[in-house]
Design an enzyme around this catalytic site. Structure first.
Site, PDB file in Angstrom:
ATOM      1  N   LYS A   1     -32.813 -74.206  31.987  1.00 52.99           N
ATOM      2  CA  LYS A   1     -33.526 -74.133  30.708  1.00 52.99           C
ATOM      3  C   LYS A   1     -34.684 -73.134  30.774  1.00 52.99           C
ATOM      4  O   LYS A   1     -34.881 -72.327  29.873  1.00 52.99           O
ATOM      5  CB  LYS A   1     -34.046 -75.536  30.381  1.00 52.99           C
ATOM      6  CG  LYS A   1     -35.097 -75.567  29.296  1.00 52.99           C
ATOM      7  CD  LYS A   1     -35.630 -76.984  29.088  1.00 52.99           C
ATOM      8  CE  LYS A   1     -36.728 -76.973  28.049  1.00 52.99           C
ATOM      9  NZ  LYS A   1     -38.042 -77.244  28.595  1.00 52.99           N
TER      10      LYS A   1
ATOM     11  N   ASP B   1     -53.817 -78.626  20.343  1.00 53.97           N
ATOM     12  CA  ASP B   1     -54.839 -78.060  21.233  1.00 53.97           C
ATOM     13  C   ASP B   1     -54.619 -78.434  22.670  1.00 53.97           C
ATOM     14  O   ASP B   1     -54.973 -77.705  23.566  1.00 53.97           O
ATOM     15  CB  ASP B   1     -56.227 -78.541  20.809  1.00 53.97           C
ATOM     16  CG  ASP B   1     -56.842 -77.545  19.834  1.00 53.97           C
ATOM     17  OD1 ASP B   1     -57.694 -77.934  19.059  1.00 53.97           O
ATOM     18  OD2 ASP B   1     -56.430 -76.370  19.881  1.00 53.97           O
TER      19      ASP B   1
END
EC number: 2.5.1.7
Length: 435
Positions: free
Chosen positions: A23, A122
């Site tokens: 991946k 964030d």
């Protein structure tokens, strides 16, 4: 109604399993097709959500994508629609896909500009992408944030080679900066570059396309910019995280399993770490054969102190396999300290294992001591939710070794990284079904 896996554990498995393509390599090498208008063919691509979304995104921006077979695609990035990057579609799709940052380096290099939606979240957003942005700035890109549209507009019409000391050896950060540098004028030197096999694969692919990258496999890359790149063919490595997961699965369920075509020389220290847990395995050609073993005993250090297994940047042990090692240690003989240095809160799935009967002391968010049960006591099946992609597979392995029924919810998390995992385990004789 979300999907869940229902697992009846405690049965030994048997057979062969083929690991999917990696991946983490896929997100990089698929983005690299944007560096040329010629055709690039990539095989051994894993059929998983994160990768399929990226391929779809390339199609949306004008890349001609053809699926040649189950795991092979060709890409031709001749007619890219640069206005697409300011569209609402891109904002939604690009914003929801962490891997979409990987298209920025190639676009800057080839077209001299790009727009990127401000990354969400964030917690990992801000800190992680700094490496990418700082690298681009050193190459001469200018960033301008537009609060009204929520996009960064990047002007890179004058990229030039330079010396870059990366603030952290980020794999995606290194890959992105390398892709921007291959078409920049002059020489770029990147120090503290990540040197994972995925990144080596990307660099080898770029060199076949006509790039000039030296130092592949080390943390010091020297890149001489070239005018243009051409097409190529590329085959992705098997996913080392899957290979490690299957080694752990075999040991914990007492199964005889052969993992096919593992590209052994690219696995680094991974097989050794599992051997330290007492797991026997042998290399047959390029397959790892794991015999059925009732007991495996954790080694101690030479002075007799408790074995510590910690993660570190490559060629150290990958953080993505620490949760697997932790689970496998539950049924080993002996004790081990697992030290997760590189990420916060990856060990919090331990509470589910405690509910199943494991003996684990969570020392703090980074360290857990596992006291092995040596198969004297079996884990018991429970209902649980997978918190993240790696913990999900660890819980799956625990459930397959446990007595009775386990239910794992939120399996979307597992399927972001592991293709058709239920069918592949069923083929080994696992009692797992989707509900």
């Amino acid at each position: 109604m979300t999907n869940a896996f229902e697992i009846i554990g405690g049965k030994p498995l048997k057979g062969e399993i083929v690991p999917q393509g990696a991946k983490n390599e896929a997100l990089q090498v698929i983005s690299a097709v944007l560096l040329t208008e010629e055709k690039v063919t990539i095989s051994n691509i894993p059929d998983i959500k994160d990768v399929n979304k990226l391929i779809e995104l390339l199609g949306d921006m004008g890349v001609t994508v053809e699926r040649l077979s189950g795991d092979t695609y060709s890409f031709e990035a001749k007619n890219i629609d640069l206005n697409f990057f300011e569209s609402e579609t891109f904002k939604q799709k690009g914003g929801s896909l962490r891997g979409s940052i990987m298209i920025v380096g190639p676009l800057l290099a080839r077209f001299g500009k790009a727009s990127i939606p401000k990354p969400g979240g964030d917690k990992i957003g801000r800190r992680r992408l700094d490496t990418h942005f700082l690298g681009f700035e050193k190459l001469g890109a200018r960033f301008d944030y537009n609060p009204e549209t929520g996009f960064f507009n990047v002007d890179a019409s004058n990229l030039h080679g330079t010396y870059i000391l990366l603030d952290e050896a980020s794999v995606t950060g290194t890959a992105n900066v390398v892709m921007a540098a291959v078409l920049s004028k002059g020489e770029t030197i990147i120090y503290n570059a990540a040197c994972e096999p995925y990144l080596q694969q990307l660099c080898k692919m770029l060199n076949r396309m006509g790039a000039d990258i030296k130092g592949i496999g080390s943390n010091l890359l020297t890149i001489n910019g070239v005018e243009r790149l051409g097409g190529t063919e590329h085959r992705m490595l098997p996913d080392m995280i899957e290979i490690g997961s299957f080694i752990g699965l075999a040991a914990m369920t007492g199964s005889e399993i052969t993992i096919k075509d593992v590209q052994y020389q690219e696995l680094g220290i991974i097989p050794d770490v599992f051997r330290r847990l007492g797991i026997k395995m042998e290399l047959r050609g390029d397959d790892i054969y794991i015999p059925a073993q009732e007991h495996y005993e954790i080694e101690t250090f030479i002075d007799g102190s408790i074995m510590t297994i910690a993660d570190a940047p490559w060629p150290g042990f990958t953080p993505d396999l620490l949760s697997i090692v932790l689970v496998v240690a539950i049924q080993a003989k002996g004790s081990v300290l697992i030290h997760q240095k590189m990420f916060e809160s990856r060990l919090f799935f331990v509470d589910k294992l405690l509910d199943m009967g494991a003996q684990i002391i969570l020392c703090d968010p980074h360290r857990a001591t596992v006291i092995g049960l040596d198969n004297q006591v079996k884990l018991r099946g429970i209902s649980m939710t997978s918190p993240d992609i790696r913990a999900g597979v660890s819980l799956l392995i625990a459930a397959l070794s446990a007595q009775g029924k386990s239910t794992i919810y939120n399996i979307e998390q597992i399927e972001r990284g592991y293709q058709h995992i239920d069918q592949r385990l069923q083929a080994l004789g696992a009692d797992i079904k989707r509900i």
